[in-house]
Write an enzyme that holds these catalytic residues in place. Structure first.
Site: not given
Ligand code: GLC
Length: 735
Positions: A258
């Protein structure tokens, strides 16, 4: 060895003869061929971000960079190379599909495949190789800000709906990326929550959807989450990533952190992560070399060069990235997808109409053709809800509001006026995408005046339709901002009461991705649980309100009366207890396997509306089921009749009760299978539901293995977790 066509040296021999990898060979041969040609530096470079949403390819070998994009409800608008802001393109306004909670509420796996295929077509068309979706985390607390991105409180329903979504996405040579792996069940303190959970609950409740997504859905990517488990961040967690995901489940794809989920070089390299994204995720630090400072960039390269890290492990990471590229952008396919086409809007509208749940109806719905003037009240009748809520926010090509949808549907038949009724949030700008409801939501009246105007107008209407709920603002169904209470915000509860006083012909439409407390339920003649439905929101809702669509949605979660009744009441359980002299919160899943209806049923706690519940504009009868054993599954057959005067769809649900075992916590019952059936008025059909014997198993912590207790298993059959008029039993004797 792959025959590699090389272009003959042209003119003066170039420094390097371009290498054209063979597209047609089997993928594993292609992976090994490319790997064998890569330098150490090239190998490391493909393991971390080079921009906000991309990681490097190998230009020398003609291997393109890998592009990720959010989901899960549409393809996020293009952002700048180094920050979250929308890049202002004029050709990236997408189809906004309904929130996944709505998809779950359809209980129709075929629609999940249609959904995945359509959104995958949009990703392919936009040149995105990895769709950061679906989210399959369990709804553990109704306060979690991201439940609207997930599929409810039951692991079987979530699994059955996620698998076809994944297959649909990947049918476009786009990788689905299961997220957020695992135990990311709250947004409050999401980077600091260290989850304490029994192995039973881990394996029976919180992992099944991820396992199904990998083993049955064949997901090509998985996103480890922000939270900690056993004191290790999930992005750096060898038990989650190496032991369970890669070794036990045989996952051969790529784990994508993430954004900002990787924190410590030693732990990242020990944890098994393959692709590091978003570290320094605020983008402000991303100057020329910021990406080279990532844990899996120069720090990793140095350790490889001095032998502190093995190249064999490096090669496994690289194989997974290469496999993903060869499955997606370098797949031998010329399908370029489709974007904002009529078919996609039709899919969005159908899923919306099938996911809406009719919770109460005293006959006000469908709207009678005697109704000539309707007052619609509520900010959500006009507010753009495709924007906001965090990373799932979209730049939608269009969004039909509930007000517009109903006006279009009743044009020439009834007038539909609108009163704002309350002030929720002003017009929204998110990642510099501006909502287009600015004109409607600029306001000069105060709350009291808004209520007075709405009540006055309500007294003159044939029918009042309140459209409120949550709105993806902070703490109102939003990433990184859990809700603060179960009730409706902005004075809506009082307003609903005042409207009911002014006109008893009151329909309440609640738009949310979470259950909300409904102390006003007895004041409404009809109640509709609506969702964030995206581009076709107003049309889907109008289809149900007017009866063009017979509502067949069933709740994917329980609606409790109050937070005190939920399984997570108490600081230990949520939000957890802050560790002294630390930023970590220890959060204890003391309810163990009793999530959602498992809790309320086992503890005999009354609820407002039960899991699996929903009404329609016709009625159904469910006959006596039969049960036979057929190899490694049970076959349940039951006749279902449409006893009403119009066609509709019923979802037959089967819940199993297991034999007691001394000292073993058992849920009163759990969902074991379901089937949705379409029936014309007066029609009867026999529905077949195959229930794998493995559904009977529980995770035995004493042996760290799955076990089925010999004994009598009772299967209850009906139309919701609380309406199970029929029982049929089977004895399991150990085989
Ligand atoms: C965010 C989210 C994730 C997302 C990623 C990119 O913090 O937790 O679900 O796909 O970052 O935006």
């Amino acid at each position: 060895m792959i025959a590699v066509s090389c272009v003959a040296a042209f003119g003066a021999a170039s420094q390097e003869t371009p290498v054209y990898l063979d597209y047609t060979a089997p993928i594993e041969e292609r992976v090994e061929d490319a790997l064998s040609r890569m330098t150490l530096e090239e190998k490391v470079r493909v393991l971390h971000a080079q921009s906000k949403f991309s990681s490097a390819g190998v230009p020398r070998l003609g291997i393109p960079e890998l592009w990720c994009a959010d989901g899960p409800h549409g393809i996020r608008g293009e952002v700048f190379w180094d920050n979250w802001d929308n890049a202002g393109w004029t050709n990236d306004s997408c189809t906004a599909f309904p929130a996944l909670t709505c998809l779950a509420a359809t209980w129709r796996p075929e629609l999940a495949y249609e959904y995945g295929r359509a959104i995958g077509e949009e990703a392919r068309y936009r040149g995105k190789d990895v769709l950061l979706a679906p989210g399959v985390n369990m709804l553990r607390t109704p306060l979690n800000g991201r439940n609207f991105e997930y599929l409810g409180e039951d692991p079987l329903l979530t699994s059955v709906m996620a698998v076809p979504y994944i297959k649909g996405v990947q049918s476009n040579n786009v990788a689905a990326c299961l997220k957020h792996y695992a135990l990311n069940n709250n947004e409050l303190n999401r980077n600091e929550s260290d989850v304490h959970v029994s192995d039973r609950a881990l394996y029976e409740i919180y992992l099944p959807a991820f396992r199904a997504g990998v083993e049955k859905g064949g997901a090509w990517a998985v996103m480890p989450s922000y939270n900690l488990f056993e004191n290790r961040h999930a992005c750096e967690n060898p038990r989650l990533i190496k032991e369970i995901l890669k070794e036990s489940w045989g996952f051969d794809g790529v784990t994508v952190s993430d954004w900002g989920g990787a924190h410590d070089t030693d732990k990242v390299l020990d944890g098994g992560l393959d692709l590091e994204m978003g570290t320094g995720t605020d983008g402000l630090t991303a100057d020329m070399n910021a990406y080279d400072t990532y844990h899996m960039a120069n720090p990793y390269l140095e350790r490889l060069r001095d032998g502190r890290e093995s190249e064999a492990v490096l090669d496994d990471h690289v194989r997974r990235v290469l496999r993903t590229i060869f499955r997606t952008s370098m797949a031998p396919s010329y399908w370029k997808g489709r974007f904002t086409c009529p078919e996609h809007y039709a899919v969005a509208r159908r899923i919306g109409g099938e996911g809406i749940v009719l919770l109460k109806n005293n006959g006000l719905l469908p709207v009678s053709d005697k109704v000539r003037n309707i007052l619609m009240v509520g900010e959500n009748a006009v507010k753009m809800l495709t924007i906001g809520g965090g990373s799932s926010s979209l730049k939608a090509q269009h969004e039909i509001s509930p007000l517009q949808g109903l006006r279009d549907a009743l044009r020439g038949r009834a007038e539909v006026d609108w009163e704002r009724g309350y002030i929720g949030a002003g017009p929204v700008v998110y990642n510099n995408v501006r909502s287009r409801d600015f004109a409607l939501l600029s306001e000069t009246r105060d709350s009291a005046m808004l209520v007075a105007d709405a009540v006055r107008m309500a007294g003159n209407a044939d029918l009042v339709i309140f459209v409120g709920g949550l709105n993806k603002e902070d703490h109102q169904d939003c990433e990184d901002r859990d809700r603060l209470s179960l009730g409706l915000p902005y004075g809506q509860e009082a307003l609903i009461g005042a409207l009911a006083e002014a006109n008893r012909n009151l329909v309440v439409v609640n738009i949310s991705g979470n259950p909300v407390a409904m102390p006003w339920a007895d004041k409404a003649g009809a109640i509709v649980q609506d969702w964030y439905l995206g581009s076709e929101a107003g049309n889907s809702l109008a289809d149900v309100l007017t009866g063009a669509v017979n509502p067949s949605g069933r709740l994917p979660f329980t609606v409790p009366y109050r937070m005190e009744d939920t399984p997570v009441w108490g600081e230990r359980r949520y939000p957890g207890i802050k560790r002294p002299d630390s930023r970590i919160y220890d959060i204890y899943y003391d309810e163990d396997i009793l999530i959602g209806y498992r809790w309320y049923d086992t503890k005999s706690i009354p609820v407002q509306f039960p899991f699996g519940y929903g009404l329609g504009y016709t009625t159904f009868g469910i006959g006596r089921p039969s049960l036979t054993r057929d190899g490694d599954s049970y076959r349940l057959e039951v006749a279902v009749s449409n006893t009403g005067d119009r066609s509709g769809a019923e979802t037959v649900q089967v819940y199993v009760t297991s034999p007691e075992v001394k000292g073993l916590l058992r849920e009163k019952r759990k969902l074991a299978g379901f089937a949705k059936v379409d029936l014309d008025a007066g029609e009867t059909r026999t529905v077949t539901i195959d229930i794998p014997v493995s559904v009977l198993a529980y995770y035995d912590e004493t042996t760290s293995s799955w076990r089925i207790t010999p004994g009598k298993y009772t299967f209850a059959v009906g139309s919701s977790s609380a309406d199970l008029p029929h029982r049929v039993a089977a004895r399991y004797e150990g085989n």
